[in-house]
Scaffold this motif. Structure first.
Motif, PDB file in Angstrom:
ATOM      1  N   LEU A  74       0.843  -1.190   0.000  1.00  0.00           N
ATOM      2  CA  LEU A  74       0.000   0.000   0.000  1.00  0.00           C
ATOM      3  C   LEU A  74       0.885   1.248   0.000  1.00  0.00           C
ATOM      4  N   PRO A  75       0.341   2.422  -0.331  1.00  0.00           N
ATOM      5  CA  PRO A  75       1.172   3.618  -0.523  1.00  0.00           C
ATOM      6  C   PRO A  75       2.072   3.969   0.652  1.00  0.00           C
TER       7      PRO A  75
ATOM      8  N   THR B 213      -9.371  10.036  -3.734  1.00  0.00           N
ATOM      9  CA  THR B 213      -8.370   9.237  -4.444  1.00  0.00           C
ATOM     10  C   THR B 213      -7.532   8.456  -3.444  1.00  0.00           C
ATOM     11  N   SER B 214      -7.115   7.271  -3.852  1.00  0.00           N
ATOM     12  CA  SER B 214      -6.168   6.473  -3.064  1.00  0.00           C
ATOM     13  C   SER B 214      -4.811   6.426  -3.754  1.00  0.00           C
ATOM     14  N   CYS B 215      -4.667   7.187  -4.828  1.00  0.00           N
ATOM     15  CA  CYS B 215      -3.412   7.230  -5.590  1.00  0.00           C
ATOM     16  C   CYS B 215      -2.516   8.315  -4.994  1.00  0.00           C
ATOM     17  N   PHE B 216      -1.344   7.921  -4.489  1.00  0.00           N
ATOM     18  CA  PHE B 216      -0.472   8.899  -3.847  1.00  0.00           C
ATOM     19  C   PHE B 216       0.068   9.915  -4.843  1.00  0.00           C
TER      20      PHE B 216
ATOM     21  N   VAL C  46       3.881  -4.960  -6.277  1.00  0.00           N
ATOM     22  CA  VAL C  46       2.542  -4.905  -6.861  1.00  0.00           C
ATOM     23  C   VAL C  46       1.719  -3.840  -6.134  1.00  0.00           C
ATOM     24  N   GLU C  47       1.047  -2.980  -6.905  1.00  0.00           N
ATOM     25  CA  GLU C  47       0.189  -1.939  -6.353  1.00  0.00           C
ATOM     26  C   GLU C  47      -1.280  -2.303  -6.561  1.00  0.00           C
ATOM     27  N   GLY C  48      -2.151  -1.614  -5.851  1.00  0.00           N
ATOM     28  CA  GLY C  48      -3.578  -1.833  -6.021  1.00  0.00           C
ATOM     29  C   GLY C  48      -4.334  -1.486  -4.762  1.00  0.00           C
ATOM     30  N   SER C  49      -5.640  -1.702  -4.800  1.00  0.00           N
ATOM     31  CA  SER C  49      -6.454  -1.482  -3.605  1.00  0.00           C
ATOM     32  C   SER C  49      -6.152  -2.570  -2.583  1.00  0.00           C
ATOM     33  N   TYR C  50      -6.502  -2.291  -1.330  1.00  0.00           N
ATOM     34  CA  TYR C  50      -6.270  -3.286  -0.285  1.00  0.00           C
ATOM     35  C   TYR C  50      -6.985  -4.591  -0.616  1.00  0.00           C
TER      36      TYR C  50
END
Length: 399
Positions: A198-199, A323-326, A225-229
């Motif tokens: 996570l970020p 947004t959840s994108c840092f 790997v990135e993505g939602s929880y």
């Protein structure tokens, strides 16, 4: 990888006898001997020490057998779930996953589950769509019950199929780790470690750890790997990733994963360095009235804290940006007077560069445990163990 040969190795290691193993797998003694020899050639390893009193696994043979046992345990669990899903008055089908499934069938079915379609699975495997379709359907026939259904966007796994696919995917991961275990037993740390992050951890902690590990193990490979929880947790439970880094839920969100705390983190309200509120020596929640905000999606712990602040009477300026994108959050903070609630560990470099600042506003409930999440039955490689140890050693700093 011939799974029937692997079954022969497992039974030989368990029983200490090729003849007894032959009886257990319903094969001849020469067939079991040939199966062992075939895997020894494939792995360039001596798996058994042959004596007059029997066949006994070497250290490398034990590694192969242990991973193999785990593989077939996952397949046995898949079989159990297939039978448990049937109504009590339904005739029990003949389930043959553990006894008859081939590597190609397991690979095709698990890859379909991970990729979401036959086209995407074929692309990942470098095979034709008909080949992948045929192998995955063969897996379904061995299950003795439908695992696929026609969805609105094409063929998809049904509910039972998704459950079985998780076990199949974990079994596939055990196969992939056999050679890495053997290499590590020979002092060769050159495998792949896949990390879901996570970020919070991607911004500073993870780069620090990967830099140190890369220096220690220059032949090792790492994939982040990135993505939602939710998507990352699913990938962890499927065996697609080895470890998940980020804020912990406490208790763990599923019974087949466990959480391990690395440090306690405190959230802060953050603004650009030139924001009008930055120069104020002290602030209260009332001073934030009329501010515009960037927030994560509903249902996340950070959003919950923000919603509590709203219920305490804080008024908003412009409508929220969610947004959840840092990267997006960072750009919005730098280009506007909006505020955000994030960890200062996420903005270490921005604070050093004088771009972002934390406001001196106390936040109720802002402390949270941060750490790693792994599968309950995870048997890590040496590289994975070194990663976890390095994470612990690298997270004793103050942001």
């Amino acid at each position: 990888m011939n799974l029937r040969h692997l079954r022969a190795v497992i039974h030989t290691a368990r029983l200490g006898s090729i003849s007894k193993a032959a009886e257990a797998v319903h094969a001849t003694q020469p067939a079991v001997s040939q199966a062992i020899a075939g895997l020894e050639r494939s792995f360039d390893a001596t798996l058994f020490e042959r004596r007059a009193s029997g066949a006994f696994p070497t250290s490398e043979g034990r590694l192969v057998a242990d991973r193999g046992e785990r593989l077939f345990t996952h397949l046995a669990e898949a079989e159990r779930r297939i039978l448990a899903a049937l109504p009590q008055d339904t005739r029990r089908p003949t389930v043959q996953l553990g006894r008859a499934v081939s590597y190609s069938q397991l690979l095709a079915f698990a890859t379909f589950a991970r990729a979401g379609s036959f086209v995407a699975a074929a692309s990942r495997l470098g095979l034709s769509v008909p080949t992948v379709h045929r192998s995955a359907r063969a897996f379904e026939r061995l299950a003795g019950i439908p695992l696929f259904e026609q969805g609105s966007h094409g063929i998809a796994l049904n509910r039972l199929g998704a459950d079985v696919a998780m076990r199949a995917s974990l079994a596939l991961r055990e196969i992939q780790l056999i050679r890495q275990d053997l290499d590590e037993s020979r002092g060769l740390i050159q495998g792949m470690l896949t990390i879901a992050s996570l970020p919070l951890m991607r911004s500073y902690v993870l780069p620090l750890v990967l830099t140190r590990l890369s220096e220690r193990h220059p032949a090792a490979e790492f994939s982040v790997v990135e993505g939602s929880y939710e998507s990352l947790l699913h990938a962890l439970r499927m065996g697609e990733v080895d470890v998940l880094l980020g804020a912990l839920w406490n208790p763990a969100p599923a019974g087949d994963v466990r959480e391990e705390t690395l440090f306690d983190d405190t959230l802060s309200i953050v603004a650009r360095a030139g924001h009008p509120l930055v120069e104020r020596p002290s602030l209260s929640l009332a001073d934030l009235d009329g501010s515009s905000w960037i927030v994560p999606k509903l249902g996340t712990p950070t959003r919950d804290i923000f919603e509590v602040m709203r219920t305490e009477g804080m008024t908003l300026g412009a409508p929220l940006i969610e947004t959840s994108c840092f990267a997006a959050l960072r750009g919005l903070l730098l280009e506007s007077n909006r505020l955000a609630i994030i960890s200062r560990r996420q903005i270490v470099y921005e604070e050093r560069a004088g771009l972002l600042s934390a406001l001196p506003v106390p936040i109720v409930g802002a402390s949270r445990p941060v750490g790693l999440t792994v599968r309950v039955d995870w048997m890590p490689t040496q590289l994975a163990r070194d990663f976890v140890d390095t994470m612990h050693a690298s997270t004793s700093f103050d942001a």
